[in-house]
Design a protein around this motif. Structure first.
Motif, short mmCIF file in Angstrom:
data_model
loop_
_atom_site.label_atom_id
_atom_site.label_comp_id
_atom_site.label_asym_id
_atom_site.label_seq_id
_atom_site.Cartn_x
_atom_site.Cartn_y
_atom_site.Cartn_z
N UNK B 81 0.69 -1.47 0.08
CA UNK B 81 0.07 -0.02 0.02
C UNK B 81 0.79 1.26 -0.04
N UNK B 82 2.40 1.13 -0.09
CA UNK B 82 2.99 2.47 -0.30
C UNK B 82 3.87 2.16 -1.47
N UNK B 83 3.75 3.23 -2.45
CA UNK B 83 4.33 3.22 -3.56
C UNK B 83 5.48 3.87 -3.55
N UNK B 84 6.61 3.79 -4.21
CA UNK B 84 8.06 4.56 -4.09
C UNK B 84 8.72 4.72 -5.25
N UNK B 85 8.96 5.71 -5.57
CA UNK B 85 9.91 5.81 -6.73
C UNK B 85 11.16 6.64 -6.46
N UNK B 86 12.57 6.22 -7.06
CA UNK B 86 13.59 6.70 -6.53
C UNK B 86 14.39 7.58 -7.45
N UNK B 87 15.31 8.39 -6.95
CA UNK B 87 15.85 9.15 -8.09
C UNK B 87 16.72 8.47 -9.31
N UNK B 88 17.14 7.12 -9.07
CA UNK B 88 17.81 6.33 -9.88
C UNK B 88 16.80 5.44 -10.67
N UNK B 89 16.92 5.85 -12.01
CA UNK B 89 15.90 5.13 -12.91
C UNK B 89 16.06 3.56 -13.00
N UNK B 90 17.31 3.24 -12.62
CA UNK B 90 17.48 1.80 -12.56
C UNK B 90 17.04 1.25 -11.39
N UNK B 91 16.58 1.89 -10.27
CA UNK B 91 16.24 1.20 -9.09
C UNK B 91 14.77 0.53 -9.08
N UNK B 92 13.81 1.12 -9.96
CA UNK B 92 12.37 0.74 -9.85
C UNK B 92 12.22 -0.29 -10.85
N UNK B 93 12.97 -0.73 -11.78
CA UNK B 93 12.74 -1.68 -12.64
C UNK B 93 13.70 -3.03 -12.72
#
Ligand SMILES: Nc1ncnc2c1ncn2[C@@H]1O[C@H](COP(=O)(O)OP(=O)(O)OP(=O)(O)O)[C@@H](O)[C@H]1O
Ligand SMILES: [Mg+2]
Lengths: 307, 264
Positions: B81-93
């Motif tokens: 229930x908590x979504x998070x997007x980081x600065x580094x585009x490599x981290x989220x996918x």
């Protein structure tokens, strides 16, 4: 012809081992040394049960036993925080005693006088050549295993395993328990590897406590040969390529022992060299490219000054 | 909605490196709030997010989400229930998985059993439709490995992954900072669209003070692990960039370190 058939049989059987190793080495990104122990575990269980007259049970028992061995490694790593490679080494080492125990404290067993699954198949198909039957049995198991794996990696659980090897933080952030994913991957891999061991015991009618030594490198060699020689874009393609890699590896070994100076005990050294060379290939290519680039630049500079 | 009570976090306690990254943070965020978070480097903004999403636990204090105590809940459980997007585009996918596989992984969380096929026609069509809204051409590249995409494209995929199932709370940690200005602008636009469409409760860290004032309905400022400013409504609307900088200096007794600040 005999050599061809023999290599094909071995290549297909050991293809399953290579698939198991592909799961840890390529999908999870950790070479798992448990393989050496779980291979022998499957081999030992299968040999003992076959001698007692239950060859099928021998195969059936290997799968969960190998999976359990993989879980031990997984638990050491995920719950107790031990380095994944060291976890594998610990399990492998511990399994040596377990395997000796399974084999009744003798370091080798002969199944010559017992009915193996290969002999059973021959009796069922008396009109076929024994070697052809062996090939068919090997093909049956490996094909079933490959198809199931291809399907499995299309499921949610399979996708989770692939993603964990790729980007663990992202998997955790997607609300997937990474520890469970790692455990199931190790269980799956070692289950398959133990089943390979079980089949090999019955195939060669012989079990030796040291059969697993160097088996990880054999699997790695097959995986790497497949990657160097075959171009594959999807995971299913890679799994099939690994089988081809395993067959090619067996041919290389057979040729090396037949036509050259190489004595049988040199095999492990050759395998290790193949793997080292293939793994070094990217670095070698890079330094070669750099050298050519430098030479060209120097030649260009020289031409400039001469003008 | 989200309540932080007396949150403290000290790194390397009782050593020479002791660092109080969060000091007695009290913060309440209401449903539908879009809060921008500003503060100089090392102020503790990312640490605050890490504590909220369970990357590590606070030394002290309580975190309530919808009245439920989640202070000690495991990270992967909160992630539902908590979504998070980081600065580094490599981290989220996952780079070796295709766009549709990445989306399927995020979407199928807790939906079906583990042995169901991860991809099906209905879901893929829905993913494609969602991607098409952002007009980046990604809808035609569903079978492309995410590792081959640009940073901006990857951030769109990550944003979509986080919001396919609308989360209760969306945390954005400088998620446009690694992109070039045009891509950054575009991703910010898409972020606003997504947040508005699902009326998501959102916290966004940014170093762009202008964006901080123009985006969302509330701005908080952190310094040395403390909350030093919390403005919303009329007061915020009337605030100019210069006012914000002046407020910062007066509250923290130092000038804003603007090495990474974008004042434009
Ligand atoms: N895991 C950690 N271990 C030790 N110290 C840490 C850790 N994480 C953060 N810190 C320290 O805590 C302080 C706050 O860090 P944080 O990442 O929260 O800053 P920030 O406000 O996000 O800064 P930035 O704008 O540069 O991203 C910093 O001094 C940092 O060195
Ligand atoms: Mg930060």
């Amino acid at each position: 012809m005999v050599m061809l058939l023999g290599s094909l049989q071995l290549g297909i059987l050991y293809g399953m081992l290579a698939l198991g190793i592909y799961i840890t080495f390529r999908i999870m990104n950790v070479p798992d040394l448990t393989a050496e122990g779980s291979f022998t575990l499957g081999l030992a269980l299968s040999a003992v049960l076959t001698i007692q007259g239950h060859p099928l049970l021998g195969l059936a028992a290997a799968l969960p036993a190998g999976a359990a061995a993989g879980m031990v490694t997984g638990l050491l790593h995920t719950k107790l925080g031990i380095h994944p490679i060291l976890s594998g080494i610990l399990t492998m080492s511990g399994l040596y005693s377990v395997n000796l125990l399974a084999m009744g404290n003798s370091s080798n067993l002969s199944l010559i006088n017992s009915t193996t699954i290969f002999k059973m198949a021959s009796n069922l198909l008396p009109f076929l050549d024994k070697d052809i039957v062996k090939l068919l049995v090997a093909l049956l198991f490996t094909a079933a295993c490959t198809i199931l794996l291809i399907l499995f990696f299309k499921t949610h659980a399979g996708l989770c395993i692939r993603a964990t090897g790729d980007n663990e933080a992202m998997v955790r952030a997607s609300s997937i328990p990474v520890d469970q994913t790692k455990l199931s991957a190790l269980a799956l891999s070692n289950g398959i590897i133990a089943l390979t061991g079980a089949l090999i015991a019955q195939y060669q009618s012989f079990a030796d406590i040291n059969s697993g030594v160097g088996i990880l490198v054999v699997g790695l060699a097959s995986v790497i040969i497949s990657e160097v020689l075959l171009n594959r874009r999807t995971l299913s393609g890679s799994l099939l390529a690994v089988l081809v890699g395993s067959i090619i590896y067996r041919f290389i070994i057979a040729l090396a022992t037949k036509y050259t100076f190489l004595p049988a005990y040199g095999l492990k050294l050759v395998s290790a060299c193949i793997v080292a060379l293939a793994l070094a290939l990217p670095a070698l290519k890079k330094s070669l490219a750099l050298r050519t680039a430098r030479k060209e630049a120097q030649a260009y500079a020289a031409a400039e000054t001469n003008l | 909605m989200l309540q932080l009570k007396q949150i403290c976090k000290t790194f390397s306690p009782k050593t020479v490196n002791e660092h109080k990254a969060l000091q007695q943070i009290d913060l309440t965020i209401h449903k539908g709030d879009f809060v921008t978070v500003v503060g100089s480097n090392g102020a503790g903004k990312s640490t605050l997010f890490n504590v909220i999403c369970g990357n590590f636990f606070p030394d002290q204090g309580t975190i309530l989400l919808d009245g439920k105590n989640i202070t000690w809940m495991a990270e992967h459980k909160r992630a539902s229930f908590i979504g998070r997007v980081f600065q580094d585009p490599m981290r989220g996918t996952a780079p070796n998985l295709t766009i549709e596989e990445n989306l399927a992984l995020a979407y199928s969380r807790s939906k079906r059993g583990p042995l169901h096929f991860a991809l099906n026609k209905k879901d893929t069509a829905m993913f494609q439709e969602s991607l098409a809204q952002y007009k980046m051409g990604l809808e035609d590249r569903m079978k492309t490995k995410v590792g081959l995409l640009s940073g901006g494209q990857r951030q769109v995929v990550t944003l979509l992954m986080c919001t396919l199932v609308p989360p209760k709370l969306l945390l954005l940690d400088e998620h446009t900072a690694a992109l070039d200005p045009a891509a950054s602008e575009k991703i910010m636009q898409i972020t606003k669209e997504i947040v508005a469409r699902h009326q998501l409760t959102t916290m966004m860290i940014t170093h762009n003070l202008n964006a901080a004032l123009q985006t969302g309905n509330r701005t908080i400022m952190m310094d040395s692990g403390k909350l030093i400013l919390d403005i919303s409504g009329k007061e915020r609307e009337q605030l100019s960039l210069q006012d914000l900088l002046a407020l910062y200096s007066s509250k923290s007794n130092k000038a804003f370190d603007n090495d990474r600040m974008l004042l434009t």
